[in-house]
Structure formats: structure tokens, C-alpha cells
Enzyme design. Structure first.
Site, PDB file in Angstrom:
ATOM      1  N   ASP A  65       0.879  -1.176   0.000  1.00 15.00           N
ATOM      2  CA  ASP A  65       0.000   0.000   0.000  1.00 15.00           C
ATOM      3  C   ASP A  65       0.911   1.219   0.000  1.00 15.00           C
ATOM      4  O   ASP A  65       1.566   1.516   1.006  1.00 15.00           O
ATOM      5  CB  ASP A  65      -0.886  -0.027   1.250  1.00 15.00           C
ATOM      6  CG  ASP A  65      -1.866   1.141   1.272  1.00 15.00           C
ATOM      7  OD1 ASP A  65      -1.660   2.122   0.532  1.00 15.00           O
ATOM      8  OD2 ASP A  65      -2.840   1.052   2.038  1.00 15.00           O
ATOM      9  N   SER A 144      -1.131  13.000 -15.118  1.00 14.62           N
ATOM     10  CA  SER A 144      -2.398  12.986 -15.859  1.00 14.62           C
ATOM     11  C   SER A 144      -2.518  14.325 -16.576  1.00 14.62           C
ATOM     12  O   SER A 144      -1.904  15.311 -16.141  1.00 14.62           O
ATOM     13  CB  SER A 144      -3.550  12.852 -14.846  1.00 14.62           C
ATOM     14  OG  SER A 144      -4.786  13.149 -15.444  1.00 14.62           O
ATOM     15  N   TYR A 157      -7.917  15.357  -7.172  1.00 16.74           N
ATOM     16  CA  TYR A 157      -7.089  14.589  -8.109  1.00 16.74           C
ATOM     17  C   TYR A 157      -6.092  15.500  -8.821  1.00 16.74           C
ATOM     18  O   TYR A 157      -4.893  15.208  -8.892  1.00 16.74           O
ATOM     19  CB  TYR A 157      -8.009  13.881  -9.109  1.00 16.74           C
ATOM     20  CG  TYR A 157      -7.309  12.969 -10.071  1.00 16.74           C
ATOM     21  CD1 TYR A 157      -6.776  11.753  -9.645  1.00 16.74           C
ATOM     22  CD2 TYR A 157      -7.179  13.307 -11.419  1.00 16.74           C
ATOM     23  CE1 TYR A 157      -6.135  10.906 -10.541  1.00 16.74           C
ATOM     24  CE2 TYR A 157      -6.548  12.464 -12.321  1.00 16.74           C
ATOM     25  CZ  TYR A 157      -6.027  11.260 -11.873  1.00 16.74           C
ATOM     26  OH  TYR A 157      -5.387  10.428 -12.764  1.00 16.74           O
ATOM     27  N   ALA A 159      -4.942  18.379  -7.921  1.00 17.62           N
ATOM     28  CA  ALA A 159      -3.920  18.871  -6.979  1.00 17.62           C
ATOM     29  C   ALA A 159      -2.826  17.819  -6.793  1.00 17.62           C
ATOM     30  O   ALA A 159      -1.624  18.132  -6.805  1.00 17.62           O
ATOM     31  CB  ALA A 159      -4.565  19.219  -5.643  1.00 17.62           C
ATOM     32  N   SER A 160      -3.223  16.562  -6.647  1.00 15.04           N
ATOM     33  CA  SER A 160      -2.230  15.502  -6.404  1.00 15.04           C
ATOM     34  C   SER A 160      -1.346  15.275  -7.629  1.00 15.04           C
ATOM     35  O   SER A 160      -0.145  15.018  -7.511  1.00 15.04           O
ATOM     36  CB  SER A 160      -2.926  14.196  -6.009  1.00 15.04           C
ATOM     37  OG  SER A 160      -3.617  13.638  -7.116  1.00 15.04           O
ATOM     38  N   LYS A 161      -1.945  15.388  -8.815  1.00 13.99           N
ATOM     39  CA  LYS A 161      -1.168  15.127 -10.036  1.00 13.99           C
ATOM     40  C   LYS A 161      -0.291  16.323 -10.406  1.00 13.99           C
ATOM     41  O   LYS A 161       0.784  16.156 -10.981  1.00 13.99           O
ATOM     42  CB  LYS A 161      -2.116  14.754 -11.192  1.00 13.99           C
ATOM     43  CG  LYS A 161      -2.836  13.418 -10.979  1.00 13.99           C
ATOM     44  CD  LYS A 161      -1.864  12.235 -10.905  1.00 13.99           C
ATOM     45  CE  LYS A 161      -2.559  10.892 -10.949  1.00 13.99           C
ATOM     46  NZ  LYS A 161      -1.627   9.748 -10.890  1.00 13.99           N
TER      47      LYS A 161
HETATM   48  N1  NAP Z   1      -7.251   5.777 -16.619  1.00  9.12           N
HETATM   49  C1  NAP Z   1      -7.086   7.060 -16.882  1.00  9.12           C
HETATM   50  O1  NAP Z   1      -7.908   7.695 -17.590  1.00  9.12           O
HETATM   51  C2  NAP Z   1      -5.901   7.787 -16.343  1.00  9.12           C
HETATM   52  C3  NAP Z   1      -5.631   9.055 -16.869  1.00  9.12           C
HETATM   53  C4  NAP Z   1      -4.539   9.756 -16.380  1.00  9.12           C
HETATM   54  C5  NAP Z   1      -3.736   9.204 -15.422  1.00  9.12           C
HETATM   55  N2  NAP Z   1      -4.026   7.968 -14.933  1.00  9.12           N
HETATM   56  C6  NAP Z   1      -3.163   7.434 -13.888  1.00  9.12           C
HETATM   57  O2  NAP Z   1      -2.628   6.209 -14.334  1.00  9.12           O
HETATM   58  C7  NAP Z   1      -2.290   5.412 -13.212  1.00  9.12           C
HETATM   59  C8  NAP Z   1      -2.861   4.030 -13.386  1.00  9.12           C
HETATM   60  O3  NAP Z   1      -4.276   4.138 -13.348  1.00  9.12           O
HETATM   61  P1  NAP Z   1      -5.255   3.161 -14.146  1.00  9.12           P
HETATM   62  O4  NAP Z   1      -6.069   4.003 -15.031  1.00  9.12           O
HETATM   63  O5  NAP Z   1      -4.511   2.012 -14.697  1.00  9.12           O
HETATM   64  O6  NAP Z   1      -6.234   2.742 -12.951  1.00  9.12           O
HETATM   65  P2  NAP Z   1      -6.542   1.330 -12.264  1.00  9.12           P
HETATM   66  O7  NAP Z   1      -6.851   0.318 -13.292  1.00  9.12           O
HETATM   67  O8  NAP Z   1      -7.544   1.645 -11.208  1.00  9.12           O
HETATM   68  O9  NAP Z   1      -5.149   0.987 -11.620  1.00  9.12           O
HETATM   69  C9  NAP Z   1      -4.676   1.657 -10.499  1.00  9.12           C
HETATM   70  C10 NAP Z   1      -3.591   0.816  -9.875  1.00  9.12           C
HETATM   71  O10 NAP Z   1      -3.112   1.506  -8.713  1.00  9.12           O
HETATM   72  C11 NAP Z   1      -3.130   0.604  -7.637  1.00  9.12           C
HETATM   73  N3  NAP Z   1      -3.323   1.300  -6.366  1.00  9.12           N
HETATM   74  C12 NAP Z   1      -4.345   2.108  -6.015  1.00  9.12           C
HETATM   75  N4  NAP Z   1      -4.174   2.517  -4.743  1.00  9.12           N
HETATM   76  C13 NAP Z   1      -3.029   1.951  -4.300  1.00  9.12           C
HETATM   77  C14 NAP Z   1      -2.325   1.969  -3.079  1.00  9.12           C
HETATM   78  N5  NAP Z   1      -2.771   2.662  -2.020  1.00  9.12           N
HETATM   79  N6  NAP Z   1      -1.163   1.271  -2.987  1.00  9.12           N
HETATM   80  C15 NAP Z   1      -0.709   0.559  -4.039  1.00  9.12           C
HETATM   81  N7  NAP Z   1      -1.322   0.491  -5.213  1.00  9.12           N
HETATM   82  C16 NAP Z   1      -2.479   1.178  -5.342  1.00  9.12           C
HETATM   83  C17 NAP Z   1      -4.261  -0.378  -7.933  1.00  9.12           C
HETATM   84  O11 NAP Z   1      -3.993  -1.631  -7.324  1.00  9.12           O
HETATM   85  P3  NAP Z   1      -4.643  -2.165  -5.957  1.00  9.12           P
HETATM   86  O12 NAP Z   1      -6.045  -1.675  -5.912  1.00  9.12           O
HETATM   87  O13 NAP Z   1      -4.515  -3.642  -6.117  1.00  9.12           O
HETATM   88  O14 NAP Z   1      -3.774  -1.618  -4.882  1.00  9.12           O
HETATM   89  C18 NAP Z   1      -4.130  -0.538  -9.439  1.00  9.12           C
HETATM   90  O15 NAP Z   1      -3.193  -1.518  -9.745  1.00  9.12           O
HETATM   91  C19 NAP Z   1      -2.828   6.160 -11.990  1.00  9.12           C
HETATM   92  O16 NAP Z   1      -1.793   6.893 -11.387  1.00  9.12           O
HETATM   93  C20 NAP Z   1      -3.849   7.090 -12.587  1.00  9.12           C
HETATM   94  O17 NAP Z   1      -4.089   8.238 -11.788  1.00  9.12           O
HETATM   95  C21 NAP Z   1      -5.086   7.241 -15.373  1.00  9.12           C
END
Ligand code: NAP
Length: 270
Positions: A65, A144, A157, A159-161
Site C-alpha cells: 500500500d 495525468s 485529483y 492537486a495531487s497530479k
Molecule cells: N485511466 C485514466 O484515464 C488515467 C488518466 C490519467 C492518469 N491515470 C493514472 O494512471 C495510473 C494508473 O491508473 P489506471 O487508469 O490504470 O487505474 P486502475 O486500473 O484503477 O489501476 C490503479 C492501480 O493503482 C493501484 N493502487 C491504487 N491505490 C493503491 C495503493 N494505495 N497502494 C498501491 N497500489 C495502489 C491499484 O492496485 P490495488 O487496488 O490492487 O492496490 C491498481 O493496480 C494512476 O496513477 C492514474 O491516476 C489514469
């Protein structure tokens, strides 16, 4: 041989979505994979799928985590103990959130989002840096487009990014000449469950996406572009034509970018 053959790559948030797709691609390239997330069963399932396609792939998984500082430190120590070093850290773990600031009933998730999206990456990077320096390695951070442009409903979101991107920009300057490169990735809308699982205004899982997803990029395509940027050791990867245009428009006509950001929502005012 590829640039990643035999390289040790740690991906956080590898259990699903973009992280899992990147793991697949890196396995094809012969990378030695360290995969971390909270859902260990998904990590094992992914490792089995990869192993079935690439029987010689080296994969190890860790339940982690990243919102827990000591867990981040332990993760890096475990990966280095297991593989003997680290060539690339991909800070991909992230959580989404959607809620108009004045409609939020539980602001506690603002801190949770920050701990995962910013502090988690910072803690992992701090622990990994000596090892990355030793191998002139690469740190990747997945921000992002919402980390370039403020998007309505996404104050927590965005703010964090933005924080993550700012951290990376400053650290990149500090690391100049060290051999360590930093690549910040700014995806647009990618078709994953991130928005469904993300926080809603009451601090519970939202259960639906409130962004327009009709032209979402696939997670595979997102991972493919990321791997290309990693291989070229680019400093930034801004995805989508709108994202690329948006960063220039922000300098010239910021109000127009606000309008573009408002259009990202399915319905105004939600
Ligand atoms: N999808 C989009 O449109 C998009 C756009 C811009 C940026 N992003 C960024 O891309 C990255 C990947 O996102 P995704 O779209 O692939 O979403 P996702 O399918 O929900 O994957 C998120 C991953 O982060 C892990 N995670 C979440 N909280 C965690 C924690 N506290 N500790 C460890 N792992 C954690 C989840 O695994 P567990 O739940 O198993 O821990 C999962 O493997 C993120 O940083 C997201 O903000 C996504």
C-alpha cells in the site's frame, strides 16, 4: 536484445489497468519485473498470465500500500534484495476522485488521494534513488492531463497530479548529471476502472465515471506509448492531440482551455 532486456523494473499499481499492461509489454522486452499493489491475488494472476506467454520471464510480486511510508521503503529494500539492484521505478499507483468542491461531504479523501498519488511516489523515489543512481536508471511518474490543466470536479485529483509533476520537475533539475532520468507521463482518458473505483464526494467509491469516455485510449495503447517514452528516456510524455494542444493554449488563451476542461465532463455541473 532490447533496451529493457535483463533490466529490473518495479511498477507500482501493477495489479490492473495501465500498470498491468506495461508489465506485459516489459515482459516481452525481457525485463525482470517487480510488481506491487494491494490486491495480491490480481498480481499473482497477472504474473501467471505473463509466465504462460513468456516462460522465461522473471517476475516477483509484493503486496504494497503506497499510502504507507514504511511500506514504500520496505518495498524498495525487498526488490533490491531480490534482484540485486533496480534500473527503473515506475510510480504508477494512483487513485481517482470526482466531486465538486462545494458538494464534497467528506474532505478526508483529499488527504488519501494525496498520500497515494503524491506521497507514495515520493516515498518510493526517495528509497529507490541510491539504487537508480548506481545503475544510471530511470524514474517514471504517471501524472495525468489533469496534472497539467485543472479539471472541474477534480480538485483533489488535479492537486495531487500537479504536485507529482512539480516534484518531478524540481527533482529532475537536482539530478542533472547524475545519470538518473525522470520521465513524467500525462495520459488523457484511458479506459480502465480508475474512475469507477475512485472516491466520490462522500468519500466512498464513485461507482461510475463522470468523464466522457467515448474517445478513451486503451490501456494497451497508453502502455505502448509509455514504453516508447521510457526507451527514449524522454522527460515528458503528453498524450492525445487535445493534451498537446492544451499545453500551448494554456499560455496563449487560458480561458479556452477552461472551456475544453469543462467539456471533459459528461454533464456540466455534476
Ligand atoms: N485511466 C485514466 O484515464 C488515467 C488518466 C490519467 C492518469 N491515470 C493514472 O494512471 C495510473 C494508473 O491508473 P489506471 O487508469 O490504470 O487505474 P486502475 O486500473 O484503477 O489501476 C490503479 C492501480 O493503482 C493501484 N493502487 C491504487 N491505490 C493503491 C495503493 N494505495 N497502494 C498501491 N497500489 C495502489 C491499484 O492496485 P490495488 O487496488 O490492487 O492496490 C491498481 O493496480 C494512476 O496513477 C492514474 O491516476 C489514469
Amino acid at each position: 536484445m532490447t533496451p529493457y532486456t535483463g533490466r529490473v523494473v518495479l511498477i507500482t499499481g501493477a495489479s490492473d489497468g495501465i500498470g498491468a499492461e506495461l508489465a506485459m509489454l516489459l515482459a516481452q522486452q525481457g525485463a525482470r519485473l517487480a510488481l506491487a499493489a494491494r490486491r495480491l491475488e490480481l498480481l499473482h494472476a497477472l504474473a501467471s498470465r505473463i509466465q504462460a506467454m513468456h516462460p522465461h520471464a522473471e517476475i516477483a510480486v509484493w503486496r504494497t500500500d503506497v499510502s504507507d511510508e514504511s511500506a514504500c521503503t520496505r518495498l524498495i529494500a525487498d526488490v533490491v534484495a531480490h534482484y540485486g539492484g533496480l534500473d527503473a521505478l515506475v510510480n504508477n499507483a494512483g487513485v481517482s476522485a470526482h466531486g465538486y468542491f462545494e458538494q464534497v461531504s467528506d474532505y478526508g479523501y483529499y488527504e488519501k488521494v494525496m498520500r497515494v498519488n503524491y506521497f507514495g511516489a515520493m516515498w518510493c523515489t526517495r528509497a529507490a534513488l541510491p539504487h537508480l543512481r548506481a545503475r544510471r536508471g530511470l524514474m517514471v511518474a504517471v501524472s495525468s492531463l489533469a496534472g497539467k490543466v485543472g479539471v472541474p470536479g477534480r480538485t483533489a485529483y488535479s492537486a495531487s497530479k500537479f504536485a507529482l509533476a512539480g516534484f518531478c520537475e524540481a527533482l529532475r533539475c537536482e539530478l542533472h548529471g547524475s545519470g538518473v532520468d525522470i520521465c513524467v507521463v500525462f495520459p488523457g482518458v484511458v479506459a480502465t476502472d480508475t474512475r469507477v473505483n475512485g472516491f466520490g464526494p462522500d468519500g466512498r467509491a464513485l461507482g461510475e465515471s463522470r468523464l466522457r469516455e467515448d474517445d478513451a485510449m486503451t490501456a494497451q495503447e497508453c502502455a505502448r506509448q509509455m514504453l516508447a517514452a521510457m526507451t527514449a528516456r524522454k522527460r515528458e510524455l503528453v498524450m492525445t492531440a487535445k493534451g498537446k494542444l492544451g499545453q500551448w493554449m494554456k499560455l496563449l488563451a487560458p480561458a479556452m482551455v477552461d472551456r475544453m476542461a469543462r467539456k471533459a465532463l459528461k454533464q456540466a455541473g455534476r
